[in-house]
Design a protein around this motif. Sequence first.
Motif, PDB file in Angstrom:
ATOM      1  N   GLN C  31       0.813  -1.215   0.000  1.00 58.47           N
ATOM      2  CA  GLN C  31       0.000   0.000   0.000  1.00 58.47           C
ATOM      3  C   GLN C  31       0.841   1.258   0.000  1.00 58.47           C
ATOM      4  O   GLN C  31       0.391   2.331  -0.418  1.00 58.47           O
ATOM      5  CB  GLN C  31      -0.918  -0.044   1.232  1.00 58.47           C
ATOM      6  N   THR C  32       2.085   1.160   0.486  1.00 54.29           N
ATOM      7  CA  THR C  32       2.865   2.332   0.893  1.00 54.29           C
ATOM      8  C   THR C  32       2.979   3.439  -0.148  1.00 54.29           C
ATOM      9  O   THR C  32       2.964   4.622   0.199  1.00 54.29           O
ATOM     10  CB  THR C  32       4.281   1.877   1.304  1.00 54.29           C
ATOM     11  N   HIS C  33       3.079   3.061  -1.432  1.00 55.27           N
ATOM     12  CA  HIS C  33       3.277   4.110  -2.442  1.00 55.27           C
ATOM     13  C   HIS C  33       2.138   5.130  -2.444  1.00 55.27           C
ATOM     14  O   HIS C  33       2.341   6.294  -2.787  1.00 55.27           O
ATOM     15  CB  HIS C  33       3.412   3.486  -3.832  1.00 55.27           C
ATOM     16  N   SER C  76      -7.721   7.012   4.663  1.00 54.40           N
ATOM     17  CA  SER C  76      -6.615   6.142   5.044  1.00 54.40           C
ATOM     18  C   SER C  76      -6.472   5.044   3.995  1.00 54.40           C
ATOM     19  O   SER C  76      -7.325   4.894   3.116  1.00 54.40           O
ATOM     20  CB  SER C  76      -6.828   5.531   6.428  1.00 54.40           C
ATOM     21  N   ALA C  77      -5.381   4.313   4.092  1.00 58.31           N
ATOM     22  CA  ALA C  77      -5.143   3.191   3.178  1.00 58.31           C
ATOM     23  C   ALA C  77      -4.362   2.139   3.930  1.00 58.31           C
ATOM     24  O   ALA C  77      -3.535   2.461   4.778  1.00 58.31           O
ATOM     25  CB  ALA C  77      -4.350   3.653   1.955  1.00 58.31           C
ATOM     26  N   THR C  78      -4.632   0.895   3.612  1.00 54.86           N
ATOM     27  CA  THR C  78      -3.875  -0.171   4.261  1.00 54.86           C
ATOM     28  C   THR C  78      -4.049  -1.474   3.489  1.00 54.86           C
ATOM     29  O   THR C  78      -4.571  -1.486   2.360  1.00 54.86           O
ATOM     30  CB  THR C  78      -4.283  -0.346   5.736  1.00 54.86           C
ATOM     31  N   MET C 102     -11.427   4.306   2.662  1.00 56.08           N
ATOM     32  CA  MET C 102     -10.107   3.719   2.851  1.00 56.08           C
ATOM     33  C   MET C 102      -9.797   2.825   1.648  1.00 56.08           C
ATOM     34  O   MET C 102     -10.644   2.061   1.206  1.00 56.08           O
ATOM     35  CB  MET C 102     -10.120   2.896   4.141  1.00 56.08           C
ATOM     36  N   THR C 103      -8.568   2.960   1.158  1.00 54.03           N
ATOM     37  CA  THR C 103      -8.131   2.092   0.066  1.00 54.03           C
ATOM     38  C   THR C 103      -7.500   0.839   0.643  1.00 54.03           C
ATOM     39  O   THR C 103      -6.693   0.919   1.559  1.00 54.03           O
ATOM     40  CB  THR C 103      -7.081   2.808  -0.803  1.00 54.03           C
ATOM     41  N   ILE C 104      -7.876  -0.301   0.092  1.00 49.10           N
ATOM     42  CA  ILE C 104      -7.238  -1.557   0.477  1.00 49.10           C
ATOM     43  C   ILE C 104      -6.446  -2.061  -0.717  1.00 49.10           C
ATOM     44  O   ILE C 104      -7.010  -2.327  -1.774  1.00 49.10           O
ATOM     45  CB  ILE C 104      -8.288  -2.624   0.876  1.00 49.10           C
ATOM     46  N   ALA C 105      -5.138  -2.159  -0.546  1.00 53.39           N
ATOM     47  CA  ALA C 105      -4.273  -2.743  -1.582  1.00 53.39           C
ATOM     48  C   ALA C 105      -4.205  -4.238  -1.275  1.00 53.39           C
ATOM     49  O   ALA C 105      -3.308  -4.696  -0.592  1.00 53.39           O
ATOM     50  CB  ALA C 105      -2.893  -2.113  -1.543  1.00 53.39           C
ATOM     51  N   ASN C 106      -5.168  -4.978  -1.774  1.00 55.55           N
ATOM     52  CA  ASN C 106      -5.400  -6.353  -1.305  1.00 55.55           C
ATOM     53  C   ASN C 106      -4.149  -7.220  -1.260  1.00 55.55           C
ATOM     54  O   ASN C 106      -3.376  -7.277  -2.223  1.00 55.55           O
ATOM     55  CB  ASN C 106      -6.427  -7.043  -2.197  1.00 55.55           C
TER      56      ASN C 106
END
Lengths: 294, 180, 384, 86
Positions: C31-33, C76-78, C102-106
């Motif tokens: 997710q970090t980017h 948020s994102a995680t 919230m974005t989830i980068a699965n």
Amino acid sequence: MDRESELFQCGHRACGGCGPALAAKLILKGTGPNTIVVASTGCMEVFSTPYPETAWGVPWIHSLFENAAAVASGIESSLKKQGRDEHVVCICGDGATFDIGVLCISGAFERGHDITYICYDNEAYMNTGIQRSGATPYDANTTTSPAGKCSTGNKRPKKDMPAILAAHGASYVATASMAYPNDLIRKVQRAVNTPGPNYIQVHAPCCTGWGFDGSQTMKIGRLAVETGLWVNFEMIDGEVEHVRKVANRKPVEEYLEVQKRFRHLFRPKKNEEEIAKIQAIADHNAGAFAVDRN
Amino acid sequence: MRELRIHGRGGQGSVTAAELIAVAAFEGGIYSQAFPSFGVERRGAPVQAFVRFSDRKIRLRSEVYEPDYVIVQDSTLVGDVNVFGGMKEGGIALINTEKELSVEVPEGVKVIVIDATAIALQHLGVPITNTTLIGAFAAASGEIALPALEKALRARFPGKLADKNVAAAEYAYNLIKGEA
Amino acid sequence: MMEILEGSHAVAEAVKRCRPEVIAAYPITPQTHIVEALASMVADCELDADYICVESEFSALSACLGASAAGSRVYSATTSQGLALMFEVCFNVAGMRQPVVMTIANRAMGAPLNIWNDQQDSISLRDAGWMQFYAEDNQEANDLHYIAYKVAEDHDVLLPAMVCFDGFILTHTYEPVDIPTLEEVDAFLPPYKPVNILDAKNPMSLGMYATPDYYMEFRYEVEEAMKRARKVFADVGAEFGETFGRDYSGLVEGYRLEDAEIALVAMGSICGTVKDAIDEMREEGKKVGLLKIRSFRPFPSEEIKAALAGVSKVAVLDKNISLGQKGAVALEVKDALYGTGTEVLDYIVALGGRDIRKRDIRAVADLAEKGIGDQFYGLRTEVL
Amino acid sequence: MALRVGCAAPPGRAHDNKTGSWRVFKPVFKYEKCVKCGLCEVVCPEGCVYEREDGFYVADYDYCKGCGLCVEECPVDDIEMVQEEK
């Protein structure tokens, strides 16, 4: 009386003689109405906010047991972006503060949010029925640190949260007691008007958990200070100042023997050895904070 | 749809190369897609990155198994890794090496060797070969035009650094064109 | 404007255009980017937000909850373990009806530790009261953020939303994305108008506890809001289509389903590969189609039933497994088709980043045709 | 009354809960030696002791739980606990 304008209202479900309820009332006298309170899960949360009967006359939010400092961080951040000026004040119990919430508190203090974190310290998990916390004093009997044939109660001394938060760089850290109302109110006023994260730990005797009559709450609170087992002080930028002095410090026995949580030290026979250890804690406090008034 | 697989070592800029190629291809008016072989590789470990080129929207998400093109950033990988694996008939393999290749090349694959390290050292002063190899790839494959590549490089690198990388890429481009 | 960029950056660009006032996030691969890009935007004054560098995902979502309760739009994102650490707060945000997006980068859940893609993380939070939208590509990942905020903040909904897109496969892929301008997004997504905020001028207690006399009614209201969210999503998705030319009115989307005998059902980036495989099978005369599920919560049971009315076999590609049962998507599709007699076969695929190719999709369709299913597809039996 | 979204509520409703019914003893304010110091108000955890217009203090018996803190703390012993008659 215009009770609608009160900030902490009648009808809450605290026990008669509740130290934390009194502390909440006094804390809000210090913060004033321009305040948002963030609560942790705990006894105070439960006795003051069964839907829809809130006792809080200020905006109040509860999310979880351990995240009050993080929720407060978000609120403070939002207020800043909106140009609003309410004080953000956490009011949380010792379990939430000393134990499960330390991560969030440490993060919020390290980031330097403009919040005041107040711990009402009744020295155990009272909401769930008097279990030991990191704030439980040495030898106290709780349901998870019971005195028994081979136990004299809680085996560890109280965690030093004020020092931990002062080490985070908090510019104002104080201890107070609801037994000294004006001192408490003054410290709250000072904290909310000091920028950055600040911490106050308020001694709030719990008549049910500690085992004494609700009419004695103030007396018990005073005895803690008069014996040196609780010290009221302020730390300004990490330096201890304004210690409440005690003339003719009383022996700890006077504090211990009136509370059921220490009864095992007196019955069936007096445990001189353990009482001496607790006296040593008080003597150490007195030395470390220069409590004695000569 | 055409597919490119880049072999390199962690730290050599294979992923950046894939991205730059995709950006330049997109600049040239076609659809492109670039992605790394997602891993936890550290500096020096063999890594891969992939690029797809197409005239219509690219939907396929699997890794590239049957490439039209291969770029090998470091000839020491040849032998360690099956860099020619799955290559299509008529495919082009671009290999950075200063010496003759001593490995067997699959039939139908055209191998182009280039001493990208020397070119990079000459233009950049450091042996970072990815932009040099992109220049060579542009010339060898025809998938990207030099102006589009220059635009992509200038968008990626600041001022002087961009100039140096553009110079390295152009030199390699012209070198391959001249040889072709 | 159409541009080519990394998926994470496309999402960050979308978030920027949604103008969150408070962002709280914690780094975690892959997710970090996204949050790095947002931090840069804040540092460069491109985005007027307060960026809180929290000490954990748990605090990230807690801070978002606080900021949302104070009246701000938040973000948020995680992924994966980070989402798991948020578990408790997730239920809280939904129950307190805060429209956090919230974005989830699965990414897969450990153990074993695995940073690669599947959808076990968000699927495992399907009961939390969050809407969950899954993106097929980075265009959809970008667009779903504008839609998610608008649906979440609708006063008929007031629920948080996860925009889920596959870790690495989308987050780290460069591809062209048409990103609307800030002005276009402003016209589509009005500023957040909260209800029940923390405000000293109008005090209110939030997050009170509810006794057995009230608790069920509050849960019922969340469920009712979820039901209303179906229509709100369809309306907002249609409006987005009219404005930007990309229609999202469907909670599901069919591909070559009209005369299909076998329908594959999938969510997320695998749908692209499935479409390419279907085109190949169609050329060979196989009547195969795809039903893509875009909204997993609310779950579009009626739409699924209608879309799959003509098929004889349904093959669900599940990038998750409800251990001790089956894949979660298959279970829910089965429920949607209950009583229709349509056979639903489940295939657990692509867990922990196992690559999936067109030939795998074709193999699954072949298995489905023969009625062989309810299995892990692509197991390396030689290591078992 | 419709539920408030997200289990929120405005202040005021705590007053619905008349905690005076919990009481076994009640404090009686005698006004014999009262110096109007107000300590009884300060120490009341219920917040139900208040100042009358004449400056004397009294408990709101709708809420007073009868803890006796005001009696204990009164510096002039002017409050008395008496058995509640209900």
